[in-house]
Design an enzyme around this catalytic site. Sequence first.
Site, PDB file in Angstrom:
ATOM      1  N   TRP A 262      59.606   4.065 -44.969  1.00 37.61           N
ATOM      2  CA  TRP A 262      59.870   5.544 -43.941  1.00 37.61           C
ATOM      3  C   TRP A 262      58.460   5.438 -43.550  1.00 37.61           C
ATOM      4  O   TRP A 262      57.585   6.171 -42.574  1.00 37.61           O
ATOM      5  CB  TRP A 262      60.280   6.362 -44.133  1.00 37.61           C
ATOM      6  CG  TRP A 262      62.386   6.408 -44.009  1.00 37.61           C
ATOM      7  CD1 TRP A 262      62.957   6.159 -45.265  1.00 37.61           C
ATOM      8  CD2 TRP A 262      62.708   5.819 -42.712  1.00 37.61           C
ATOM      9  NE1 TRP A 262      64.241   5.204 -45.142  1.00 37.61           N
ATOM     10  CE2 TRP A 262      64.493   4.827 -43.208  1.00 37.61           C
ATOM     11  CE3 TRP A 262      62.375   5.262 -41.333  1.00 37.61           C
ATOM     12  CZ2 TRP A 262      64.783   4.465 -42.106  1.00 37.61           C
ATOM     13  CZ3 TRP A 262      63.082   4.883 -40.404  1.00 37.61           C
ATOM     14  CH2 TRP A 262      64.826   4.531 -40.911  1.00 37.61           C
TER      15      TRP A 262
ATOM     16  N   ASP B  99      58.850  14.600 -43.838  1.00 37.32           N
ATOM     17  CA  ASP B  99      59.585  13.901 -43.660  1.00 37.32           C
ATOM     18  C   ASP B  99      61.030  14.380 -44.916  1.00 37.32           C
ATOM     19  O   ASP B  99      60.883  13.640 -45.311  1.00 37.32           O
ATOM     20  CB  ASP B  99      59.560  12.269 -42.965  1.00 37.32           C
ATOM     21  CG  ASP B  99      60.578  11.499 -42.857  1.00 37.32           C
ATOM     22  OD1 ASP B  99      61.575  12.394 -43.048  1.00 37.32           O
ATOM     23  OD2 ASP B  99      60.646   9.978 -42.592  1.00 37.32           O
TER      24      ASP B  99
ATOM     25  N   LYS C  69      72.108  12.398 -43.054  1.00 37.88           N
ATOM     26  CA  LYS C  69      72.220  12.383 -44.432  1.00 37.88           C
ATOM     27  C   LYS C  69      73.082  13.323 -44.709  1.00 37.88           C
ATOM     28  O   LYS C  69      73.747  13.566 -45.321  1.00 37.88           O
ATOM     29  CB  LYS C  69      70.892  12.392 -44.577  1.00 37.88           C
ATOM     30  CG  LYS C  69      70.419  10.100 -45.081  1.00 37.88           C
ATOM     31  CD  LYS C  69      69.668  10.142 -43.493  1.00 37.88           C
ATOM     32  CE  LYS C  69      69.511   8.684 -43.245  1.00 37.88           C
ATOM     33  NZ  LYS C  69      67.638   8.386 -42.908  1.00 37.88           N
TER      34      LYS C  69
HETATM   35  C1  LIG Z   1      66.593   8.020 -42.093  1.00 38.89           C
HETATM   36  C2  LIG Z   1      65.327   7.932 -42.458  1.00 38.89           C
HETATM   37  C3  LIG Z   1      64.527   8.507 -41.597  1.00 38.89           C
HETATM   38  C4  LIG Z   1      65.309   7.459 -39.518  1.00 38.89           C
HETATM   39  O1  LIG Z   1      66.013   8.418 -39.009  1.00 38.89           O
HETATM   40  P1  LIG Z   1      67.031   8.009 -38.089  1.00 38.89           P
HETATM   41  O2  LIG Z   1      67.536   9.384 -37.646  1.00 38.89           O
HETATM   42  O3  LIG Z   1      67.081   6.973 -37.691  1.00 38.89           O
HETATM   43  O4  LIG Z   1      65.383   7.640 -37.299  1.00 38.89           O
HETATM   44  C5  LIG Z   1      63.771   8.433 -41.626  1.00 38.89           C
HETATM   45  N1  LIG Z   1      62.670   8.987 -42.655  1.00 38.89           N
HETATM   46  C6  LIG Z   1      63.387   8.829 -43.281  1.00 38.89           C
HETATM   47  C7  LIG Z   1      63.100  10.162 -44.969  1.00 38.89           C
HETATM   48  C8  LIG Z   1      65.344   8.877 -43.397  1.00 38.89           C
HETATM   49  O5  LIG Z   1      65.867   8.978 -44.874  1.00 38.89           O
END
Ligand SMILES: *Cc1c(COP(=O)(O)O)cnc(C)c1O
Length: 359
Positions: A101, A171, A195
Amino acid sequence: MKRVYNFSAGPSMLPLAVLEKAQAELPDYRNSGMSVMELSHRSGLFTEIIEEAEQLLREIMNIPENYKVLFVQGGASQQFAMVPLNIMKNGKADYVNTGSWSKKAMKEAKKYGQVNVIASSEDENFTFIPKIDQSMIDKEADYVHITTNNTIEGTSFREIPDTGSVPLVADMSSNILSEDIDVSKFGIIYAGAQKNIGPAGLTVVIIREDLIGNAKDICPTMLDYKTHSDSGSLYNTPPTYGIYMAKLVFEWIKELGGIKAIQKQNEEKAALLYDFIDQSDFYSSPVREDSRSIMNIPFTIPGYDLDAQFVKEAKEKGLETLKGHRSVGGMRASIYNAMPVDGVKALVQFMKEFEESNK
Ligand SMILES: *Cc1c(COP(=O)(O)O)cnc(C)c1O
């Protein structure tokens, strides 16, 4: 009714109490004769929902007054572009490369400016979190970007780096609301909802006010934080049902005793699984001990070709979505807030039995 323990990395389990509340309110929300999905986003009832959702999030995360909470769309992946489009004034930013990511975030940011990788664990398959100290940071960088929890690799920052006057952008998609964090250490926190917050389609952004209003001229209106900040996340139609579900999840967290209580439970769940993996000479953890995530726990069975069989037999026992990410292999158990302790206990019991019958 059948409910399984779903170990998916996302979309992931939602608390049963939340689903049941949503079910009860579905066809006729508070005597409106409509579901929340059918309510106007400008209606009084929806205004209450979005305001309560924000208020609850502020309360459980202890968000300071000088931060805005935005409910947007596009997922965490859209934030990979929104962050540089909005705050890359000097045209350069520092990134910490801790996994798939992070790499996607860097790739996107490179379209708008210079990306400096100040630390990386890529050489060792992202199995640890590098130490960051202030001397590594470019004082003129517009921000430092980290991925607080690496969903795929199963690592997590146990300590939030001090970036001094350079804003820290995180993030936090896969560990927001899982542990107590000091929001004031961050310039921007963003997270896709699927999540730990609610259904997919909603993205939460927590942003310090001084970082709003500096977007590049080419920044599309919908990607400008100011658009969403000025309109209370109602510039256009927001993901109304996702916001309603998030509100129910925030209420559930509050009723459980808040983030500290959730954190304690999460640490217990992770310890159950890690203690079992560590004492076993059948299962193994690819992650360095000081960098382990309490949300996503990958494990392998070295020397055997049993992954597919493990996943299949676990599914027959109601333990679902345990296949590891293709880049790591093996298995991965994602044990977000909504995964009950009993789900982890059931997994450990199954792992014991599987080891006994296959070793
Ligand atoms: C799942 C995830 C993403 C992607 O998220 P989307 O909402 O599908 O764009 C980005 N960064 C992390 C750390 C993730 O766990």
